[in-house]
Design an enzyme around this catalytic site. Sequence first.
Site, PDB file in Angstrom:
ATOM      1  N   ASP A 170       0.810  -1.252  -0.196  1.00  0.00           N
ATOM      2  CA  ASP A 170       0.131  -0.064  -0.067  1.00  0.00           C
ATOM      3  C   ASP A 170       0.882   1.252  -0.107  1.00  0.00           C
ATOM      4  O   ASP A 170       1.861   1.319   0.667  1.00  0.00           O
ATOM      5  CB  ASP A 170      -0.964  -0.128   0.982  1.00  0.00           C
ATOM      6  CG  ASP A 170      -2.145   1.147   1.237  1.00  0.00           C
ATOM      7  OD1 ASP A 170      -2.618   1.102   0.378  1.00  0.00           O
ATOM      8  OD2 ASP A 170      -1.885   1.957   2.271  1.00  0.00           O
TER       9      ASP A 170
ATOM     10  N   GLU B 111       1.328  -0.239  -5.135  1.00  0.00           N
ATOM     11  CA  GLU B 111       0.457   0.926  -5.260  1.00  0.00           C
ATOM     12  C   GLU B 111       1.478   2.053  -5.580  1.00  0.00           C
ATOM     13  O   GLU B 111       1.834   2.570  -4.495  1.00  0.00           O
ATOM     14  CB  GLU B 111      -0.410   1.150  -4.384  1.00  0.00           C
ATOM     15  CG  GLU B 111      -1.692   2.223  -4.463  1.00  0.00           C
ATOM     16  CD  GLU B 111      -2.425   2.676  -3.307  1.00  0.00           C
ATOM     17  OE1 GLU B 111      -3.575   3.236  -3.718  1.00  0.00           O
ATOM     18  OE2 GLU B 111      -2.055   2.597  -2.298  1.00  0.00           O
TER      19      GLU B 111
END
Length: 550
Positions: free
Chosen positions: A205, A247
């Site tokens: 993330d 990401e």
Amino acid sequence: MDISQTSDAWWKNAIFYCLDVETFRDGNGDGTGDFQGLTDRIDYLAGLGVTCIWLMPFYPTANRDDGYDITDYYAVDPRYGSLGDFVEFLRTAQDRGIRVIADLVVNHTSAEHPWFKASRSSKDSPYRDWYVWRDSVPEGASEGLVFPDKENSKWELDRATRQYYLHRFYKHQPDLNVVNPAVRDEIRKIVGFWLELGLSGFRVDAVPFLLETEGIVQPMEVEPHDWLRNLRGFLGRRRGDAVLLGEVNLDYEGVRTFYGDGSGDELHMCLNFNLNQAFALALVRQDAGGLIHNLRAMPTLPKDAAWANFVRNHDEWSLDKLTEAERQEVFRAFGPKPDMQLFGRGLRRRLPTMLDGDQARLRMAYSLMFALPGAPVLFYGEEIGMAENLEIEGRMSVRSLMQWSDQPNGGFSEAAAETLCRPLLKAKKWGPSSISVRAQERDPDSLLAWMERLIRRRREMPEIAFGEWSLLPVADPAVLALNYAWGDRRSILLHNLSPDRKAFTVQLGQVPDRSVLVDRLGSEDIALQKDGTAALSLDGFGCRWLSVLS
């Protein structure tokens, strides 16, 4: 061509399927999805053709950001079951040939995490430097906010110790201090723990924020990208075939550095946000020009690296890389009402509603995503054409309950409707009475049946993952023609972004004698002229996957 590469670098030819355990299937009847319910549906995912499940956060959480505010990295949220239930799920998935990766959310923790509670308890706490503290707010505190609708600064005053802590996301999500070697060691332990249980990797993330040291006074003894290389090396030592999917929502040159800037020793994959946004604009304009421009701008990746392509993910459809005029053009077509938009930069809708349920256009769009250079990523429910639920606030609108049948609660749970973890979509056109897995499993012409076939064809054509790709010139701006070549394998993937039928020719160059184009999604073989020219046509919003065979 070495077909063994398809298993060695499995992620390049994988079919990823992202899901939220909470909203996928309730197995114990308490109104919340769990690992028992997910395990019961593994055979559905195997039948669909999924090869890797991507789990959104399932760890204990304060639950103020749908699980991205973690309070314990070494456990399962009790709402979803036990660590034993997780292992049973993992074993079942592996038996069906499905790998599993999970979100690694270590840029920040919940403010309720024991580490932060200890950190804020005293300036002398041994956990104080696990987070980023300052005596005063530095300049630029209100610039580059991730959630400008909720926050006005990246720094929050802790009244007990009279210092400010850094939070690039919400104030209840304080940033970990990666400059501190103890924090980096702990992140490595977290990775090692879940690999030991059987995960095949992680979707990391907010990677740029994880490596960002702006606002941290202490110098970092290792350059941030070197630390990411070290983490990749640790991952490889613990499990040689594990993957890091990042990401990284930056422009292409910025993304390239997270692969290792040519060396290929950082992330294995990155979600392709740039191509995804060009994809949205191309759908709106019914013109492939912007998509072609974006494809040409993609940097060359290291040998074992790959892009991860998607139509919709679990957040808003971000349009931040488009110009303001382009973004407004997409808003007018796909989200004209204010409650369909988010942060002034994204859409909180799923694709079927944006296309008004047009099945031909919907199927063309997913075929196009599967045809792009990289590995395809599906978000749960896309395979049946699920819609968003705008009754759910913010980004969560696309994280609605999976629609399994037309039974009460859409077959998601046997609990009373008022105890469900999310409201069920009630709209007749889009709810489970009209759209569900059970109904589409019985219909050979359903979107689900078509997606199963598309996935099967994509897996049968590894040249898309491992071969060299190029664009074939086509005079019509609505048509995109992609050429893939890998050893003796060659394929031509064609898509018509307009509603009008198109006829055109493509020039394939030198091909073996008596070669034909075999339509992998249809039944027609197309003759090639001796000079490699083929006369082709596409219906409105049509697509064709053609293999060159002799």
